[in-house]
Design a protein around this motif. Sequence first.
Motif, PDB file in Angstrom:
ATOM      1  N   THR A  84      32.422  47.237  48.621  1.00 63.07           N
ATOM      2  CA  THR A  84      33.396  46.263  48.124  1.00 63.07           C
ATOM      3  C   THR A  84      33.359  46.266  46.609  1.00 63.07           C
ATOM      4  OG1 THR A  84      34.054  43.903  48.105  1.00 63.07           O
ATOM      5  CG2 THR A  84      31.716  44.362  48.247  1.00 63.07           C
ATOM      6  N   ASP A 134      36.168  36.588  51.311  1.00 63.63           N
ATOM      7  CA  ASP A 134      36.717  37.155  50.083  1.00 63.63           C
ATOM      8  C   ASP A 134      38.079  37.730  50.447  1.00 63.63           C
ATOM      9  OD1 ASP A 134      37.518  38.699  47.940  1.00 63.63           O
ATOM     10  OD2 ASP A 134      35.493  39.378  47.443  1.00 63.63           O
ATOM     11  N   SER A 179      42.345  36.053  44.637  1.00 60.46           N
ATOM     12  CA  SER A 179      42.523  36.449  43.241  1.00 60.46           C
ATOM     13  C   SER A 179      44.005  36.695  42.987  1.00 60.46           C
ATOM     14  CB  SER A 179      41.750  37.735  42.965  1.00 60.46           C
ATOM     15  OG  SER A 179      42.194  38.315  41.743  1.00 60.46           O
ATOM     16  N   SER A 185      32.228  40.372  44.708  1.00 62.10           N
ATOM     17  CA  SER A 185      31.815  39.746  45.964  1.00 62.10           C
ATOM     18  C   SER A 185      30.325  39.424  45.972  1.00 62.10           C
ATOM     19  CB  SER A 185      32.130  40.659  47.154  1.00 62.10           C
ATOM     20  OG  SER A 185      33.407  41.234  47.047  1.00 62.10           O
ATOM     21  N   LYS A 211      46.993  42.454  42.181  1.00 57.68           N
ATOM     22  CA  LYS A 211      46.794  42.023  43.572  1.00 57.68           C
ATOM     23  C   LYS A 211      48.166  41.788  44.224  1.00 57.68           C
ATOM     24  CE  LYS A 211      42.436  42.376  43.315  1.00 57.68           C
ATOM     25  NZ  LYS A 211      41.302  41.540  42.966  1.00 57.68           N
ATOM     26  N   LEU A 257      34.884  32.541  44.189  1.00 59.48           N
ATOM     27  CA  LEU A 257      33.708  32.864  45.000  1.00 59.48           C
ATOM     28  C   LEU A 257      32.489  32.082  44.529  1.00 59.48           C
ATOM     29  CD1 LEU A 257      34.305  36.721  45.151  1.00 59.48           C
ATOM     30  CD2 LEU A 257      34.156  35.243  47.167  1.00 59.48           C
ATOM     31  N   THR A 301      36.862  35.689  40.978  1.00 56.75           N
ATOM     32  CA  THR A 301      35.394  35.682  40.898  1.00 56.75           C
ATOM     33  C   THR A 301      34.877  34.245  40.807  1.00 56.75           C
ATOM     34  OG1 THR A 301      35.551  37.789  39.714  1.00 56.75           O
ATOM     35  CG2 THR A 301      33.427  36.686  39.685  1.00 56.75           C
ATOM     36  N   PHE A 357      44.855  38.300  40.140  1.00 55.05           N
ATOM     37  CA  PHE A 357      44.823  39.390  39.160  1.00 55.05           C
ATOM     38  C   PHE A 357      46.170  40.133  39.266  1.00 55.05           C
ATOM     39  CE2 PHE A 357      43.625  43.665  37.754  1.00 55.05           C
ATOM     40  CZ  PHE A 357      42.856  43.385  36.625  1.00 55.05           C
ATOM     41  N   VAL A 382      34.562  40.511  53.436  1.00 56.79           N
ATOM     42  CA  VAL A 382      35.614  40.903  52.489  1.00 56.79           C
ATOM     43  C   VAL A 382      36.708  41.617  53.284  1.00 56.79           C
ATOM     44  CG1 VAL A 382      36.138  42.212  50.396  1.00 56.79           C
ATOM     45  CG2 VAL A 382      33.852  41.218  50.698  1.00 56.79           C
TER      46      VAL A 382
END
Length: 375
Positions: free
Chosen positions: A85, A157, A186, A89, A191, A64, A61, A188, A131
């Motif tokens: 999404t 994204d 990301s 985003s 992911k 972005l 985040t 995370f 995205v």
Amino acid sequence: MQISMVDLKGQYLKIKPEIDGAIQSVVDSCAFINGLPVGTFAADLESYTGARHVIPVANGTDALQIALMALRLQPGDEVIVPSFTYIASAEVVALLGLVPVMVDVDYHSFNITVANIQKAVTSKTKAIIPVHLFGQSCPMEEILKLAEADGLFVVEDNAQAIGSVYTFSDGRQLQTGTMGHFGCISFFPTKNLGCMGDGGALLTNNDELAFRAKMIACHGQSKKYIHDVVGCNSRLDTIQAAILSVKLHHLNNYIHIRQQAAKRYYKGLSEVKSIVLPYREPFSTHVFHQFTLKVIDGKRDELRTYLAAQGIPSMIYYPLPLQRQNAFMGIAREGEEPTISELLSRQVLSLPMHTELTEEIQAYIINKIRKYDGR
Ligand SMILES: *Cc1c(COP(=O)(O)O)cnc(C)c1O
């Protein structure tokens, strides 16, 4: 048989000595902030993606947000985002006082369409955020062409599609995240390249934008204690960077395993009448961050309940188009109705998809869905 949407524990145990060693070496060095592994990982990711610059940050985040800040967008500027999404985003757009303009997506690919972008462009439009949803690229060649013609920035994204490859009509191939002015990733944990906490990165091929993004991520600092712009504090933790360098070596294998698992779903579910399998774009590889079905005839929730009763988890990404989220009421510019996104939010169902998914588990899932279909 315990079935989960993701299996971080199983993935960790397979490379435990490598991961533990990487963590321990950071602890031993006590270089917790901007230690050597951060620079090493940035260089590793530059060579993996082919991007000229990688700027590691605290999460996707932030990546972005920092991209939009580096582009010097001004309050009131419009930024086009897909309505189907994850909130991040568009959230950063609103947070910066910019105006998110949500546009509908393609029913088949779930991704933003060029025609819908075109309809939404006004004299206030400054940027587009395509995205690459679920692991497959947006139609980037056409998006880049439109953006160039209209003088718009493109911020990809790429949180869900790291490692995905886009093929241009002349045969040239580039990874998602490396085609726009910025690409945002990301790390995370769930992911495709996940760390063990939060993490993110910006990719760019532009030297000046890289410099600005780096400066903004570090309190707008150009030299020690000299601050040229108002920035933020967004750092990739050193321990996370060390973990990511280890896991990046496994990423191609992880992608391969996901693609093999997808193949088994395609094969096993090909005759199931009540579902539509994920559409494959001819111009993009698919890294299957998610394996997302469309359940037709209004039976999505019924199938989901049935699967849950058989011990099979599933998820709905995403249950609400962005313009229907309360957070954006009065903030987003009213555009066309998100007809397709609305339909998708009632039809989508993501099945378990991860690197530890066994053939046995998949056979069980496939068998249950077939049985449901045949009732
Ligand atoms: C995960 C995700 C993000 C945000 O990443 P964080 O690291 O959680 O901040 C942004 N966009 C999309 C599409 C995502 O899936």
